[in-house]
Design a protein around this motif. Structure first.
Motif, PDB file in Angstrom:
ATOM      1  N   ASP A  83     -50.388  20.901 -10.487  1.00 24.38           N
ATOM      2  CA  ASP A  83     -49.329  20.118 -10.315  1.00 24.38           C
ATOM      3  C   ASP A  83     -48.226  21.455  -9.633  1.00 24.38           C
ATOM      4  OD1 ASP A  83     -50.220  18.028 -11.330  1.00 24.38           O
ATOM      5  OD2 ASP A  83     -49.153  18.479 -13.250  1.00 24.38           O
ATOM      6  N   VAL A  84     -47.052  21.179  -9.019  1.00 25.08           N
ATOM      7  CA  VAL A  84     -46.203  22.232  -8.697  1.00 25.08           C
ATOM      8  C   VAL A  84     -45.068  22.040  -9.543  1.00 25.08           C
ATOM      9  CG1 VAL A  84     -47.172  22.539  -6.482  1.00 25.08           C
ATOM     10  CG2 VAL A  84     -45.557  20.644  -6.848  1.00 25.08           C
ATOM     11  N   ALA A  85     -44.294  22.962  -9.428  1.00 27.95           N
ATOM     12  CA  ALA A  85     -43.011  23.108 -10.392  1.00 27.95           C
ATOM     13  C   ALA A  85     -41.828  22.048  -9.554  1.00 27.95           C
ATOM     14  CB  ALA A  85     -42.408  24.394 -10.391  1.00 27.95           C
ATOM     15  N   THR A  86     -41.172  21.562 -10.528  1.00 31.24           N
ATOM     16  CA  THR A  86     -39.896  21.132  -9.879  1.00 31.24           C
ATOM     17  C   THR A  86     -38.518  21.637 -10.519  1.00 31.24           C
ATOM     18  OG1 THR A  86     -39.826  19.288 -11.744  1.00 31.24           O
ATOM     19  CG2 THR A  86     -40.964  18.577  -9.558  1.00 31.24           C
ATOM     20  N   PHE A  87     -37.557  21.677  -9.806  1.00 34.02           N
ATOM     21  CA  PHE A  87     -36.328  22.076 -10.321  1.00 34.02           C
ATOM     22  C   PHE A  87     -35.271  21.197 -10.490  1.00 34.02           C
ATOM     23  CE2 PHE A  87     -39.003  25.043  -7.851  1.00 34.02           C
ATOM     24  CZ  PHE A  87     -39.158  25.942  -8.544  1.00 34.02           C
ATOM     25  N   PRO A  88     -34.316  21.244 -11.191  1.00 28.20           N
ATOM     26  CA  PRO A  88     -33.067  20.557 -11.403  1.00 28.20           C
ATOM     27  C   PRO A  88     -32.025  20.736  -9.996  1.00 28.20           C
ATOM     28  CG  PRO A  88     -33.213  21.862 -13.224  1.00 28.20           C
ATOM     29  CD  PRO A  88     -34.350  22.240 -12.457  1.00 28.20           C
ATOM     30  N   VAL A  89     -31.525  19.845  -9.575  1.00 32.66           N
ATOM     31  CA  VAL A  89     -30.892  19.770  -8.288  1.00 32.66           C
ATOM     32  C   VAL A  89     -29.721  18.749  -8.515  1.00 32.66           C
ATOM     33  CG1 VAL A  89     -32.694  18.161  -7.084  1.00 32.66           C
ATOM     34  CG2 VAL A  89     -31.088  19.423  -5.696  1.00 32.66           C
ATOM     35  N   ARG A  90     -28.730  18.966  -7.791  1.00 26.96           N
ATOM     36  CA  ARG A  90     -27.586  18.043  -8.007  1.00 26.96           C
ATOM     37  C   ARG A  90     -26.634  18.271  -6.571  1.00 26.96           C
ATOM     38  NH1 ARG A  90     -24.843  21.706 -12.374  1.00 26.96           N
ATOM     39  NH2 ARG A  90     -23.202  22.682 -10.805  1.00 26.96           N
ATOM     40  N   GLU A  91     -26.079  17.067  -6.118  1.00 32.02           N
ATOM     41  CA  GLU A  91     -24.929  17.306  -4.862  1.00 32.02           C
ATOM     42  C   GLU A  91     -23.765  17.181  -5.760  1.00 32.02           C
ATOM     43  OE1 GLU A  91     -26.917  13.566  -2.385  1.00 32.02           O
ATOM     44  OE2 GLU A  91     -25.080  14.471  -1.672  1.00 32.02           O
ATOM     45  N   GLU A  92     -22.903  18.428  -5.128  1.00 32.15           N
ATOM     46  CA  GLU A  92     -21.788  18.762  -5.659  1.00 32.15           C
ATOM     47  C   GLU A  92     -20.613  19.071  -4.484  1.00 32.15           C
ATOM     48  OE1 GLU A  92     -21.671  21.325  -9.160  1.00 32.15           O
ATOM     49  OE2 GLU A  92     -20.102  22.605  -7.870  1.00 32.15           O
ATOM     50  N   ASN A  93     -19.633  18.397  -4.219  1.00 33.64           N
ATOM     51  CA  ASN A  93     -18.837  18.569  -3.012  1.00 33.64           C
ATOM     52  C   ASN A  93     -19.473  18.722  -1.898  1.00 33.64           C
ATOM     53  OD1 ASN A  93     -16.463  18.664  -5.039  1.00 33.64           O
ATOM     54  ND2 ASN A  93     -16.802  20.543  -5.226  1.00 33.64           N
TER      55      ASN A  93
END
Ligand code: FES
Length: 100
Positions: A83-93
């Motif tokens: 598997d490959v890693a995933t990362f927390p991501v979010r949209e901000e402004n």
């Protein structure tokens, strides 16, 4: 640590982008309106998964066709074998923020 990696409107459905954060290549995807961040180097050889073919929640490696599940990084088909890693991501402004 959260990093600003670009404008959120640069990432369209089925049109991921590749960014480099802390020496790590990360593919940023939009699936069903939501952003996802996943390790971008295919573990089989060397290819950027974000250059591959995206369908729904899956991306196919452009080199030999390994399949990955974008939300979880799970490898769904060979020849990749992990598997490959995933990362927390979010949209901000209107920006894409990734935690690495
Ligand atoms: S480099 Fe991705 S499947 Fe071979």
């Amino acid at each position: 640590m959260w990093h600003d990696v670009g404008a959120a409107d640069e990432v369209a459905e089925e049109e991921p982008i590749s960014v480099k954060v802390a020496d790590q290549e990360i593919g940023i995807y939009r699936v069903g309106g939501k952003l996802y961040a996943m390790e971008d180097i295919c573990p089989h050889a060397y290819a950027l998964l974000s250059m591959g073919f995206v369908e729904g929640e899956e991306v196919e490696c452009p080199l030999h066709g390994a399949l990955f599940h974008i939300p979880t990084g799970k490898c769904l088909a060979e020849p990749a074998d992990r598997d490959v890693a995933t990362f927390p991501v979010r949209e901000e402004n209107g920006r894409i923020m990734v935690e690495v």
